[in-house]
Each structure stands twice: as C-alpha cells, then as structure tokens.
Design a protein around this motif. Structure first.
Motif, mmCIF file in Angstrom:
data_model
loop_
_atom_site.group_PDB
_atom_site.id
_atom_site.type_symbol
_atom_site.label_atom_id
_atom_site.label_comp_id
_atom_site.label_asym_id
_atom_site.label_seq_id
_atom_site.Cartn_x
_atom_site.Cartn_y
_atom_site.Cartn_z
ATOM 1 N N LEU A 1 -1.881 9.234 2.069
ATOM 2 C CA LEU A 1 -1.471 7.964 1.472
ATOM 3 C C LEU A 1 -2.540 6.911 1.736
ATOM 4 O O LEU A 1 -2.947 6.687 2.878
ATOM 5 C CB LEU A 1 -0.134 7.509 2.056
ATOM 6 C CG LEU A 1 1.074 8.392 1.742
ATOM 7 C CD1 LEU A 1 2.303 7.892 2.469
ATOM 8 C CD2 LEU A 1 1.337 8.437 0.239
ATOM 9 N N ARG A 2 -3.011 6.279 0.682
ATOM 10 C CA ARG A 2 -4.061 5.282 0.853
ATOM 11 C C ARG A 2 -3.487 4.010 1.471
ATOM 12 O O ARG A 2 -2.334 3.650 1.237
ATOM 13 C CB ARG A 2 -4.761 5.003 -0.468
ATOM 14 C CG ARG A 2 -3.930 4.400 -1.565
ATOM 15 C CD ARG A 2 -4.795 4.251 -2.821
ATOM 16 N NE ARG A 2 -4.178 3.452 -3.863
ATOM 17 C CZ ARG A 2 -3.896 3.896 -5.078
ATOM 18 N NH1 ARG A 2 -4.158 5.147 -5.398
ATOM 19 N NH2 ARG A 2 -3.361 3.099 -5.987
ATOM 20 N N THR B 1 0.839 -1.199 0.000
ATOM 21 C CA THR B 1 0.000 0.000 0.000
ATOM 22 C C THR B 1 0.874 1.249 0.000
ATOM 23 O O THR B 1 2.037 1.228 0.410
ATOM 24 C CB THR B 1 -0.904 0.026 1.251
ATOM 25 O OG1 THR B 1 -0.079 0.121 2.416
ATOM 26 C CG2 THR B 1 -1.760 -1.225 1.329
ATOM 27 N N ALA B 2 0.300 2.350 -0.451
ATOM 28 C CA ALA B 2 1.052 3.604 -0.536
ATOM 29 C C ALA B 2 1.554 4.043 0.837
ATOM 30 O O ALA B 2 2.628 4.637 0.961
ATOM 31 C CB ALA B 2 0.180 4.699 -1.152
ATOM 32 N N ARG B 3 0.785 3.763 1.889
ATOM 33 C CA ARG B 3 1.183 4.171 3.245
ATOM 34 C C ARG B 3 2.491 3.494 3.659
ATOM 35 O O ARG B 3 3.339 4.091 4.324
ATOM 36 C CB ARG B 3 0.064 3.827 4.235
ATOM 37 C CG ARG B 3 0.408 4.119 5.692
ATOM 38 C CD ARG B 3 0.622 5.607 5.913
ATOM 39 N NE ARG B 3 1.042 5.886 7.277
ATOM 40 C CZ ARG B 3 0.218 6.192 8.271
ATOM 41 N NH1 ARG B 3 -1.088 6.245 8.043
ATOM 42 N NH2 ARG B 3 0.678 6.450 9.473
ATOM 43 N N ASN C 1 0.368 7.224 -5.627
ATOM 44 C CA ASN C 1 -0.704 7.351 -4.644
ATOM 45 C C ASN C 1 -1.982 7.887 -5.265
ATOM 46 O O ASN C 1 -3.080 7.557 -4.817
ATOM 47 C CB ASN C 1 -0.250 8.285 -3.511
ATOM 48 C CG ASN C 1 -1.252 8.380 -2.391
ATOM 49 O OD1 ASN C 1 -1.693 7.370 -1.847
ATOM 50 N ND2 ASN C 1 -1.634 9.594 -2.031
ATOM 51 N N ARG D 1 -7.702 2.232 -5.312
ATOM 52 C CA ARG D 1 -8.384 3.437 -4.856
ATOM 53 C C ARG D 1 -9.791 3.070 -4.403
ATOM 54 O O ARG D 1 -10.292 1.978 -4.684
ATOM 55 C CB ARG D 1 -8.464 4.473 -5.990
ATOM 56 C CG ARG D 1 -7.172 5.145 -6.294
ATOM 57 C CD ARG D 1 -7.316 6.353 -7.181
ATOM 58 N NE ARG D 1 -8.298 6.247 -8.251
ATOM 59 C CZ ARG D 1 -8.279 6.983 -9.358
ATOM 60 N NH1 ARG D 1 -7.319 7.870 -9.539
ATOM 61 N NH2 ARG D 1 -9.206 6.843 -10.285
#
Length: 556
Positions: free
Chosen positions: A505-506, A126-128, A394, A511
């Motif tokens: 950040l997702r 994940t983007a996080r 992101n 999405r």
C-alpha cells in the motif's frame, strides 16, 4: 489534509453515503402499500424497483470519469441535489408513472454518491491509511441496511401520522419514506461545503459523449432484460433475444469507441493491471452473494417464517453485524500492518462457507441457527467489499482514481443485479414446482389451491392451515436453492483473489511516477500529504504555502 480536517469532511461524506443507501432500503418494505395506493400493477411494482437500480448502475462509471475531470466536491454536491429532486418528486407522486420517473432521478443521484464518496476518500487519504476509513463506510452500510427496512415498515404502518397530516397527504404516511432522507442530504451538502477542500487539477477536458451514451444504453437494455425476463416476456422469445443481442452489441460498440477517444469513460488500460482485472472480476462474484443475502433472506423470513416486515428487518441484524465487524476490524488491521491480500483470502473462504451453510436452511430450522449462518456470510462480504476497491485504488494512478473506483462499484452492482434477477427466476420456478407437487400429491391441498391466485406473492399469515405449511416449505427450500446456486460464484471469487498480486500500500496519494511529474512541474519536492488547506504553513516545518502550488492546481 490534517487528520482533523479529514474527519470533519468524512462526516459529510458518510452522511451522503447513508442517504444513498437509505433511499434503496427504506422503500423495500413499503412498496406493496405504495403501489397499491397509487393503483399500480405487478409490472409497475417491478419498474419501481428496477428504475433506480437501472440509472444507478448505468451512471456510476460516468460519475467516476467526471471525478477525474472536474471538482469532486462540486460533483458530490450535484449528486446530492439530484437525489433531493428525485426524493421530493417521489413523495409528491400521484400516480405510478410519476413515481417511476422519480425513482429514475433518484438512481442518478445514488449512482453519483455511491461512486464519489469512495473517490473523494481516495483523494484525501493514502492507501496505507484508507482501510480504517473504509471500515466506517462498512458501518454506514450496516446502519442503513438495518434501519431502512425497519423505518420503512414503521412509516408505512404509521396511520396516525398520516391522518394527522393535512390535505391529500392524509393517510399517506408512506410518502415519508422518500422525505426521510431529505434532511440528511441537506446537512451533508452544508457540511461538505464547509469542510471539504480538495485540489482540482485544471486541464483541457474532452468529454466522451459517445461512450457515455453507449454504456448507458447497453447497460440499461441488459438490466431491463434480466429484470423483466421470465415475467413480462419469455426468455426464449424474439423480444428477449433481441434485447440480449442489442445490449451486447451496444457494449461492444462502447469498447470499440473507448479505444478512439482521448478521455474514455472507462480507460481500457486499467485492465492491463492484473490486480485490477482480478479484483473487478471478484467484485462481480461478491455482488451476486451480497445482493442475494439482502434480497432473498428478507423474503425468506416473511414468506417461510411468517414474520412481519419489521421483524424480518430486525433479522438482518445478523447479516449486517457480520459486515460491520469484519469491515471495521479488517480495515484497521490493514492500516496497521499494511497487508491486505490475507483479508481478501479469508473473506472469500468465509463467503463460501456462508453460502454453503445458507443452502441448508428450511422452514423449520431454528431462527438463531439461520442468524449464525447469516453472520458468517456477512463477515465474508465485509472483508471483501471495500478491500477489493482498496486493491484497485492502490494500483491506479491518481488521474484515474475516479474511473478505477467506479469501475469496481459498477461491476459489483451489475453482477448483483444480473445475479439477483437470475436467482429470483430460479426461486420462482422452485416455488412453483414445490407447490404444484404438493397439490398433485394431496387432494386437499389441490382443492384449496383453486381459491388462490398463484401469480401473486401471498401473505402467508392469511393462508389457512392447509396451504400455509405448503408455501412456507416452498419458499424455505427455494431460498436455500438460491444460496446453493450462489456457491459457484463464491468459489470463483476465491480463485480470483488467490491470483491477485499483493502490491504494498502506497503511503502517498499519488503514485511514484506521478510524484516525479509533479516535482518536475513545480521544481520542488512534494509535501508529506498533511499540508492541506486546513494546515497552517507557518506552523509546519517545510510546508509550502499557496504560492508553491503547482500550476494548473487549485483548491475547491
């Protein structure tokens, strides 16, 4: 994928990225010997350098689009195989023409690896959490940048190794510059085959052959123009103007064609997002400073400070140390706090400071001070390089993640290639003017210049006491001017970063709109992202087995 599965797959991905980076750095210090042994000219030397950069840059967006259409794992392995083929042909080359063709093949594989590794990471993480893994990419970049020139210098000087080899390989130890990456590529292929398991969405595929042809042709013409302009032909000549107009026309046709196909190579709707557009623009500006640092500083240490290729390679530790520390630390802090724009602002400010400081260097400045300035530049590049890609990823939909990731890499490489060519021309003019001025003002220097070929880059250690200080001063002031010209690009990167809108950040791969579509297709809520093929569905509460996989999705 579970954390353990991610780390296992990441080991293969990082090895693949190391191969791509090493192949471009290991040859840099060995090229003069290689071209001389193969009977190449100055034009041949230029083409050996340009060939891999040309195909790497031109094919990056194509690899990125293919990653949105086909298996990312299969494409990464294909890129490794293409790189292997190019490396073997380069090692066996018996002429400069064969070597240039081999470098073209290598560049195709390098373009795939440099784009696909980031794309695969975006499909697993994940983007996080992605920032800390991108920090590992920065570490690989640092190791390859340092070890490449050192290894190349050692191999090209390893006459004992060359003499111990049979047949025509005797004395040609430089061939191992191309073979050295082969074992890493083979191991990376095997590791990815065993550990990388990604879902591949099966859907109707429409390949944009026209767009792929136009962007490859347009980029190739422009890169050849900036690489050979000023040396093989005059900038104001009819050939130069024709190449510039032709390259721009091909790219204009590419943009027009992209609006009329179902699956464009670069989806133009990506530029509707402000963060993506500004991050891509900033990537171009960072590319100029980054490539200038890696290309011209090595030249500075060899020509202005009289260092050997191996010692010049060691000096890059200052630059790479800054990149390594800042990329790893910023990545981990982003993963912990979820905030990323502050690191882009910090990086762009430090990048400006680094270019300004390096614009003051000369042939007599203490080496440690130059090293500190290089570290400052490296810290700026490390904070910006991967985190700009993170910002783009992101905001991109997962179906466009390949195109978006490769777009940022493509534009950074394009900016670097064009910037280095233009800055290299400025360096050449500055050096020529400095040497000419010294020859006119000092008759002794003018007399000594009559026995020197001014069209060739000299080995300053062989110059006499009269000419050596002249050349060292010329290249010291010339490289300083290169970084002075880089300052406006760093300022533009700072301005672009200021206007980027920070989007949280997702914490999912897809999405929210894509998750809703997946839920509608499957009839179930999506999992939490950890129930990949390496997790045990029976041991994970709420995890779904293979029977619950949405239609059209398979694991490769």
């Amino acid at each position: 994928m579970s954390h353990r599965a991610v780390l296992l797959a990441l080991s293969g991905l990082l090895m693949a990225m190391f191969v791509a980076m090493l192949s471009s750095t290991v040859v840099s210090t060995a090229l003069p010997r290689i071209v001389a042994d193969l009977g190449g000219s100055e034009a041949g030397y230029t083409w050996v350098v340009t060939a891999s950069l040309l195909t790497m840059t031109a094919t990056t967006p194509i690899w990125g689009k293919f990653a949105d259409l086909f298996s990312k794992k299969a494409l990464t392995q294909l890129a490794l195989l293409i790189y292997l083929a190019g490396s073997i042909v380069a090692g066996l080359a018996d002429g400069i023409g064969v070597l240039i063709v081999a470098r073209l093949i290598q560049g195709i594989g390098m373009g795939g690896l440099s784009a696909l590794v980031q794309i695969v990471i975006a499909s697993m993480i994940t983007a996080r959490d992605r920032g800390k893994y991108f920090g590992y990419l920065g570490a690989v970049f640092a190791v390859a940048t340092v070890s490449g020139p050192l290894l190349g210098g050692l191999l090209v000087d390893a006459t004992a190794l060359g003499d111990a080899l049979p047949g025509y390989m005797s004395g040609d130890a430089w061939r191992w510059c191309f073979y050295v990456g082969v074992p890493f590529a083979v191991i990376a292929f095997a590791v990815l085959q065993k550990t990388l398991h990604l879902p591949t969405v099966k859907r109707d595929v429409s390949i944009d052959y026209v767009g792929a042809t136009l962007i490859t042709a347009g980029v190739s013409v422009l890169l050849v123009w900036v690489s050979l302009g000023g040396s093989q032909f005059e900038w104001g000549s009819a050939l130069s103007i024709g190449m510039l107009v032709g390259g721009l026309a091909l790219l204009a046709l590419f943009v027009w064609a992209e609006t009329r196909v179902r699956e464009p190579i670069i989806p133009l709707h990506l530029f509707k997002d402000r963060t993506t557009s500004l991050a891509v623009f900033a990537s171009v500006m960072v590319g100029v400073a980054m490539f200038a640092g890696t290309v011209f500083l090595v030249q500075y240490f060899q020509l202005s400070r009289g260092m050997s290729p191996t010692k010049a390679g060691l000096m890059t530790l200052f630059l790479v140390g800054g990149v390594l520390v800042s990329s790893v630390v910023s990545g981990r802090l982003i993963a912990a706090k979820g905030k990323w724009k502050r690191f882009l602002i910090f990086g762009s400010v430090v990048l400006m400071a680094g270019t300004i400081l390096l614009s003051t260097i000369n042939s007599t400045m203490p080496v440690v001070v130059v090293g500190i300035y290089m570290t400052v530049l490296g810290i700026g590049v490390g904070c910006l390089n991967q985190n700009l890609v993170l910002a783009v990823q992101n905001n991109a939909a997962q179906k466009d993640i390949g195109s978006a990731s490769s777009l940022a890499s493509f534009m950074r490489t394009m900016g670097g290639a064009i910037g280095v060519s233009a800055l290299g021309t400025a360096l050449g003019h500055k050096v020529a003017a400095s040497i000419s001025g010294a020859a006119h003002s000092d008759p002794e220097v003018g007399k000594a210049m009559m026995s020197v070929d001014t069209h060739q880059i000299p080995d300053v250690t062989t110059l006499g006491d009269v000419l050596r200080p002249v050349y060292e001063h010329a290249y010291g002031s010339g490289v300083a001017q290169v970084f002075l010209f880089s300052v406006p690009f760093a300022i533009l990167a700072f301005v672009a970063v200021l206007f980027i809108k920070e989007v949280p950040l997702r914490e999912t791969i897809e999405r929210e709109d894509e998750l809703a579509d997946l839920e509608a297709e499957s009839g179930d809520a999506p999992g939490d992202g950890d129930d990949g093929p390496d997790a045990d569905p029976a041991a994970t509460p709420g995890a779904s087995g293979p029977a619950d996989t949405p239609s059209g999705v398979k694991v490769s």
